[in-house]
Design a protein around this motif. Structure first.
Motif, PDB file in Angstrom:
ATOM      1  N   SER A  46      -5.844   3.223  -6.957  1.00 40.11           N
ATOM      2  CA  SER A  46      -5.039   3.465  -8.151  1.00 40.11           C
ATOM      3  C   SER A  46      -4.116   2.279  -8.398  1.00 40.11           C
ATOM      4  N   TRP A  47      -3.586   2.199  -9.604  1.00 37.42           N
ATOM      5  CA  TRP A  47      -2.734   1.068  -9.974  1.00 37.42           C
ATOM      6  C   TRP A  47      -1.462   0.990  -9.137  1.00 37.42           C
ATOM      7  N   ASP A  48      -1.011   2.152  -8.587  1.00 42.23           N
ATOM      8  CA  ASP A  48       0.241   2.149  -7.832  1.00 42.23           C
ATOM      9  C   ASP A  48       0.038   2.100  -6.315  1.00 42.23           C
ATOM     10  N   GLY A  49      -1.190   1.749  -5.878  1.00 48.92           N
ATOM     11  CA  GLY A  49      -1.395   1.497  -4.451  1.00 48.92           C
ATOM     12  C   GLY A  49      -1.873   2.652  -3.616  1.00 48.92           C
ATOM     13  N   ASN A  50      -2.454   3.681  -4.246  1.00 48.80           N
ATOM     14  CA  ASN A  50      -3.065   4.785  -3.493  1.00 48.80           C
ATOM     15  C   ASN A  50      -4.551   4.486  -3.295  1.00 48.80           C
ATOM     16  N   LEU A  51      -4.949   4.333  -2.054  1.00 51.74           N
ATOM     17  CA  LEU A  51      -6.339   4.030  -1.737  1.00 51.74           C
ATOM     18  C   LEU A  51      -7.010   5.257  -1.127  1.00 51.74           C
ATOM     19  N   SER A  52      -8.250   5.501  -1.543  1.00 51.56           N
ATOM     20  CA  SER A  52      -9.007   6.641  -1.040  1.00 51.56           C
ATOM     21  C   SER A  52     -10.379   6.162  -0.593  1.00 51.56           C
ATOM     22  N   PHE A  53     -10.869   6.732   0.518  1.00 52.88           N
ATOM     23  CA  PHE A  53     -12.157   6.318   1.072  1.00 52.88           C
ATOM     24  C   PHE A  53     -12.979   7.529   1.490  1.00 52.88           C
ATOM     25  N   SER A  54     -14.295   7.372   1.465  1.00 56.46           N
ATOM     26  CA  SER A  54     -15.179   8.379   2.038  1.00 56.46           C
ATOM     27  C   SER A  54     -15.217   8.177   3.549  1.00 56.46           C
ATOM     28  N   TRP A  55     -14.843   9.223   4.295  1.00 58.82           N
ATOM     29  CA  TRP A  55     -14.811   9.098   5.749  1.00 58.82           C
ATOM     30  C   TRP A  55     -16.195   8.868   6.349  1.00 58.82           C
ATOM     31  N   ARG A  56     -17.248   9.146   5.576  1.00 57.10           N
ATOM     32  CA  ARG A  56     -18.605   8.937   6.089  1.00 57.10           C
ATOM     33  C   ARG A  56     -18.898   7.471   6.398  1.00 57.10           C
ATOM     34  N   ILE A  57     -18.090   6.563   5.844  1.00 60.03           N
ATOM     35  CA  ILE A  57     -18.322   5.142   6.077  1.00 60.03           C
ATOM     36  C   ILE A  57     -18.179   4.785   7.552  1.00 60.03           C
ATOM     37  N   VAL A  58     -17.514   5.654   8.355  1.00 63.58           N
ATOM     38  CA  VAL A  58     -17.337   5.359   9.771  1.00 63.58           C
ATOM     39  C   VAL A  58     -18.672   5.394  10.514  1.00 63.58           C
ATOM     40  N   MET A  59     -19.712   5.937   9.893  1.00 71.59           N
ATOM     41  CA  MET A  59     -21.038   5.915  10.508  1.00 71.59           C
ATOM     42  C   MET A  59     -21.692   4.542  10.353  1.00 71.59           C
ATOM     43  N   ALA A  60     -21.176   3.716   9.448  1.00 76.32           N
ATOM     44  CA  ALA A  60     -21.747   2.401   9.172  1.00 76.32           C
ATOM     45  C   ALA A  60     -21.242   1.361  10.173  1.00 76.32           C
ATOM     46  N   PRO A  61     -21.905   0.206  10.261  1.00 81.20           N
ATOM     47  CA  PRO A  61     -21.435  -0.861  11.153  1.00 81.20           C
ATOM     48  C   PRO A  61     -20.040  -1.351  10.757  1.00 81.20           C
ATOM     49  N   ILE A 109       0.869  -1.182   0.000  1.00 86.62           N
ATOM     50  CA  ILE A 109       0.000   0.000   0.000  1.00 86.62           C
ATOM     51  C   ILE A 109       0.906   1.233   0.000  1.00 86.62           C
ATOM     52  N   LYS A 110       0.597   2.177  -0.880  1.00 81.53           N
ATOM     53  CA  LYS A 110       1.377   3.407  -0.930  1.00 81.53           C
ATOM     54  C   LYS A 110       0.805   4.469   0.004  1.00 81.53           C
ATOM     55  N   SER A 111      -0.527   4.644  -0.029  1.00 79.37           N
ATOM     56  CA  SER A 111      -1.142   5.653   0.833  1.00 79.37           C
ATOM     57  C   SER A 111      -2.615   5.346   1.042  1.00 79.37           C
ATOM     58  N   VAL A 112      -3.148   5.884   2.136  1.00 80.09           N
ATOM     59  CA  VAL A 112      -4.579   5.789   2.441  1.00 80.09           C
ATOM     60  C   VAL A 112      -5.049   7.195   2.756  1.00 80.09           C
ATOM     61  N   SER A 113      -6.043   7.688   2.031  1.00 78.70           N
ATOM     62  CA  SER A 113      -6.540   9.044   2.245  1.00 78.70           C
ATOM     63  C   SER A 113      -8.044   9.052   2.467  1.00 78.70           C
ATOM     64  N   MET A 114      -8.518  10.096   3.152  1.00 81.05           N
ATOM     65  CA  MET A 114      -9.934  10.268   3.441  1.00 81.05           C
ATOM     66  C   MET A 114     -10.493  11.426   2.613  1.00 81.05           C
ATOM     67  N   LYS A 115     -11.658  11.211   1.993  1.00 78.46           N
ATOM     68  CA  LYS A 115     -12.317  12.260   1.222  1.00 78.46           C
ATOM     69  C   LYS A 115     -13.807  12.264   1.539  1.00 78.46           C
ATOM     70  N   ASP A 116     -14.528  13.238   1.002  1.00 79.07           N
ATOM     71  CA  ASP A 116     -15.988  13.285   1.174  1.00 79.07           C
ATOM     72  C   ASP A 116     -16.625  13.178  -0.208  1.00 79.07           C
ATOM     73  N   THR A 117     -16.405  12.040  -0.852  1.00 79.74           N
ATOM     74  CA  THR A 117     -16.911  11.821  -2.206  1.00 79.74           C
ATOM     75  C   THR A 117     -18.378  11.426  -2.179  1.00 79.74           C
ATOM     76  N   ARG A 118     -19.102  11.786  -3.235  1.00 78.93           N
ATOM     77  CA  ARG A 118     -20.530  11.473  -3.342  1.00 78.93           C
ATOM     78  C   ARG A 118     -20.787  10.330  -4.315  1.00 78.93           C
ATOM     79  N   SER A 119     -19.923  10.184  -5.314  1.00 78.58           N
ATOM     80  CA  SER A 119     -20.195   9.219  -6.374  1.00 78.58           C
ATOM     81  C   SER A 119     -19.708   7.815  -6.040  1.00 78.58           C
ATOM     82  N   ARG A 120     -18.757   7.705  -5.114  1.00 78.30           N
ATOM     83  CA  ARG A 120     -18.232   6.376  -4.772  1.00 78.30           C
ATOM     84  C   ARG A 120     -17.741   6.373  -3.336  1.00 78.30           C
ATOM     85  N   TRP A 121     -17.677   5.169  -2.754  1.00 78.01           N
ATOM     86  CA  TRP A 121     -17.239   5.036  -1.371  1.00 78.01           C
ATOM     87  C   TRP A 121     -15.727   4.901  -1.267  1.00 78.01           C
TER      88      TRP A 121
END
Length: 253
Positions: free
Chosen positions: A183-198, A167-179
């Motif tokens: 990327s091909w080189d190991g950059n992962l991005s997530f919507s921080w709103r998922i922390v409200m889920a179980p 894994i190269k990096s993990v970042s938090m965003k507030d995206t609406r179109s995807r959770w």
């Protein structure tokens, strides 16, 4: 001498229009964006994640009255779809919000300094928020981002180790179109709103994006790997489909 044949002059197509207006749906005033599309053969109406706005795609040159007729005919459909989104999605003292799948009461401490924290008060889950009351949403979103990063960095590292991918990096965003995205080189991005889920849903999202490190598609091999990492994948996908939009509906501004 043969006269030179003149090539017909082709007129440039009329520029496509994008119109923004407000649509009354029951007692709500919904922002509506209307976009022309030359390839569209019919009108398509979409509700944005969280139920905050509407998008309408129409064939180029469609008359305004035809658009209005379409919207009038779909008032009932919109009312039904928007009913699952609470009209009161503001962060306020005494309100409730989910954190890791558990409903918490929001408590404003009244102090200007202090940490936002999740505590139990007489057995009741409570989110204590300090600072000015007008800043509660911002302080709560900052807390959620920090907690989401903590959860996802741990889960991503575990799943990545299982498939032996870096894994190269993990970042938090507030995206609406995807959770999430990978990327091909190991950059992962997530919507921080998922922390409200179980927790299961958070784990599934981490497994989903990590699986993309090996399978950059959504083919059978990808889903098999995703299920290997998260055996309850189908349950989690169903939850996100049913409840995901409600997480986007919360207004932290």
């Amino acid at each position: 001498m043969f006269a030179l044949l003149k090539k017909p002059v082709r007129s440039k197509p009329k520029p496509l229009e994008t119109v923004k207006r407000t649509l009354a749906v029951g007692d709500r005033a919904m922002p509506l964006t209307i976009r022309e599309n030359r390839r569209a053969t019919r009108i398509t109406l979409r509700i944005e994640p969280g139920g905050r706005a509407l998008n309408l795609t129409v064939p180029a040159g469609l008359l305004t009255r035809e658009i209005d007729d379409f919207l009038d005919r779909h008032q009932g459909w919109l009312l039904t779809k928007l009913a699952k989104f609470s009209a009161d999605n503001q962060i306020r003292p005494g309100g409730r919000i989910a954190f890791r799948g558990v409903s918490h009461r929001i408590e404003h401490t009244g102090t200007l300094r202090g940490l936002t924290e999740a505590v139990l008060v007489d057995g009741e889950p409570v989110l204590r928020v300090s600072g000015l009351e007008d800043h509660m949403g911002r302080r709560l979103s900052t807390f959620f981002k920090k907690e989401a990063r903590k959860d996802l960095e741990f889960l991503v590292a575990r799943h990545a180790a299982a498939i032996r991918k870096p894994i190269k990096s993990v970042s938090m965003k507030d995206t609406r179109s995807r959770w999430g995205s990978c990327s091909w080189d190991g950059n992962l991005s997530f919507s921080w709103r998922i922390v409200m889920a179980p927790p299961l849903i958070i784990d599934y999202l981490a497994a989903h994006e990590v699986a993309h490190l090996k399978e950059m598609n959504h083919g059978p091999k990808f889903w098999a790997l995703c299920k290997q990492l998260c055996p309850r994948m189908e349950e989690a996908r169903k939850w996100l489909k049913q409840h995901g939009s409600q997480l986007h509906a919360i207004d932290f501004e």
